[in-house]
Design an enzyme around this catalytic site. Sequence first.
Site, mmCIF file in Angstrom:
data_model
loop_
_atom_site.group_PDB
_atom_site.id
_atom_site.type_symbol
_atom_site.label_atom_id
_atom_site.label_comp_id
_atom_site.label_asym_id
_atom_site.label_seq_id
_atom_site.Cartn_x
_atom_site.Cartn_y
_atom_site.Cartn_z
ATOM 1 C CG HIS A 249 67.195 41.315 19.910
ATOM 2 N ND1 HIS A 249 67.663 41.880 21.165
ATOM 3 C CD2 HIS A 249 66.549 42.257 20.268
ATOM 4 C CE1 HIS A 249 67.087 42.901 21.814
ATOM 5 N NE2 HIS A 249 66.456 42.848 20.456
ATOM 6 C CD GLU A 250 64.312 42.544 16.174
ATOM 7 O OE1 GLU A 250 63.268 42.608 17.303
ATOM 8 O OE2 GLU A 250 65.433 43.040 16.695
ATOM 9 C CG HIS B 263 61.755 41.567 21.159
ATOM 10 N ND1 HIS B 263 61.106 42.585 22.708
ATOM 11 C CD2 HIS B 263 62.999 42.542 20.674
ATOM 12 C CE1 HIS B 263 62.233 43.013 22.661
ATOM 13 N NE2 HIS B 263 63.194 43.343 21.291
ATOM 14 C CG HIS C 217 57.739 39.911 25.820
ATOM 15 N ND1 HIS C 217 58.115 40.479 26.643
ATOM 16 C CD2 HIS C 217 57.052 39.128 26.511
ATOM 17 C CE1 HIS C 217 57.925 40.613 27.476
ATOM 18 N NE2 HIS C 217 56.705 39.913 27.996
#
Length: 696
Positions: free
Chosen positions: A474-475, A478, A481
């Site tokens: 999940h992280e 990010h 991104h």
Amino acid sequence: MKQNRENPFFETYRTPFGTPPFDQIETEQYEPAFDEGIWQLDEEVRAIADNTELPTFENTIIALERSGKLLDKVISAFFNVLNAEADDEMMDISQRVSPKLSESSNNIYLNEQLFARVKSVYDRKDELHLPMEDARLLEKTFEAFCARGAALGPEEKEKYRKLSSELSLLSLTFDQNALKDKNRYELLLTKEDELEGLPESIREAAALRAKEKGKTGWLFNLSAPSYVPFMRYSALRGLREKMYREYMSIGNKGDEYDNKEIIRKIVNIRLEIARLMGYANYADYKLKHTMAKTPARVYKLLNELLDAYKPVARNEYEAVQGFASETEKENITVMPWDWSYYSEKLKDIRFNVNDEMTRPYFELNHVKKGVFGLATQLYGITFKENKEIPVYHPEVEAYEVYDADGKFLSILYTDFHPRDGKQSGAWMNSIKEQYRDQDGKDSRPQIIIVMNFTRPTETKPSLLTFDEVNTLLHEFGHALHGMFAEGSYASLSGTNVYRDFVELPSQLMENWLTEKEFLDQIAIHYKTGEKIPQELVQKLIDASNFNAGYACCRQLSFGFLDMAWHTRTEPFGEDVISFEKEAWKQTVIVPEVPGTLMSSSFGHIFSGGYSAGYYGYKWAEVLDADAFSVFKETGIFNRETARSFRKNILSKGGTEDPDILYKRFRGKDAEIGALLKRNGIEPGGPSASVQSRMQV
């Protein structure tokens, strides 16, 4: 103002890739650097406002965008350390600088002369024929001024100035109260029979925790690597209840760390600010610049998901309740402190898989290589550790990231384990955003991902649970991104997107964890070097939707609670606990416990950026399920699909409207049916687009 003392912030960083010299920064150097940075920013802004030339995009909007470089350096270094390695001195500094930062921000956005120049450029936007990204920056700048009181009258501006400064300090105090309260609780067990049900790996970690504190026995606390497995495996119901009540009373003990009065003040100040800006409530004010746009559309999504998942969640509870009663040979009522314990046992029976079976295959270093390897397979990027890059703690690692063509892409820091001064949870942040300077040179980003994973013990490396691997993915989503940003302006770069869009890249990455091809690559036994058996992989996949209904309702409960706090149209003066129970009552599956409270430690909405925005996780979940369906159709490692996602989503940041970006990738609006299908929930009818199903 002029600072003559030696201070790393006042010099050009002589470090690899211009990274912060954490090894040279002394705590006492932060505050004078803040003061100098604020002074320099004020001077730069004054020069823009006093410019007698005709306001232009270049001399006003870009000039503002590029102002405050020193302050940006100090803020990024300080707050990253504060979140991950705080001590009393750092907290004291944060309390002192917070009002200064608020005042500096207000001095910009409430400057009538400056706003007049911004508005002059904005009013001529059609005749300027700006490129898309420039037009987006102009729009965002103008909207930021309006949202922060620039169009208010003199009295209202002073009121906003006071309220925003107070709100900033309250949010900071809320966060620090929760951290201090959480850190002071410890459960020290000294007898073997008190460890009944706890696996050896959990016992060993607890023994090491006690040893590090100079104590004898097994020490448990409220950090995730300690609390979660204790609640999942401890056979002693009384101890589970004790831990649960402690966890659900963080910031709610009626002492110096109590957050209830702070909550009242935060909620009321936010309402007052919204009213100043002409809105009925804070959610109306906050949601204007999101994909959802209005509270009505948020509630539409939350209620639609609740209708689909709650019947499933009730059936799941009844199954766990029946199993618990049968196991204990008595008619016990499954309470919140029982849920994880009996759920885990039932899952083990149904699927013959649990964390202790899979932990040996998820050794942290190998998992990290596997996650990095996934990015290589999808996007061609590579990672090279650089031990010469200064870090703020010995456990932090720094990597150079290179693109498929060998071009430098980013710096990535990783910080994996809990410490006393570290906030709970996991997060990604930017130490430096990507942007292009005035000469067009691409300044690449510096990204950090922070976790609270199970520590290595004296006999074992750090072995992760399935959920912890999911958190890393999940992280890391990010981080991608942030690392892939290709914009001109830092304020539109990377994760600077609408709050209900920002979780799409992170949640998309979680999908690979239930794919056989990826699990086969990432899961290697830390002792034998053998790949995870295919039958165990299948069990993990089969169990991935176990209690999906309950998990969804729990997430929805946070969304409903957040919206309840921020759709109020009258000041709050009631009981915080009673309000919380009423706000999420329709989502409750497991019996409520009187006196417990989550709001008092709900940092996402009271000290983070998710106020009136927590629904964004579910909104983005609809998007990520729909987006991953493209990978499922074309191949989960398909380079062309990944290239399209990078080009249309990851690299764009906030340079375009997210609805447009998503449609460009997907070819159409997202459909909620993909999420229902992924979770094994039968849709109540033909799926429709997110936009149309939530339209009012």
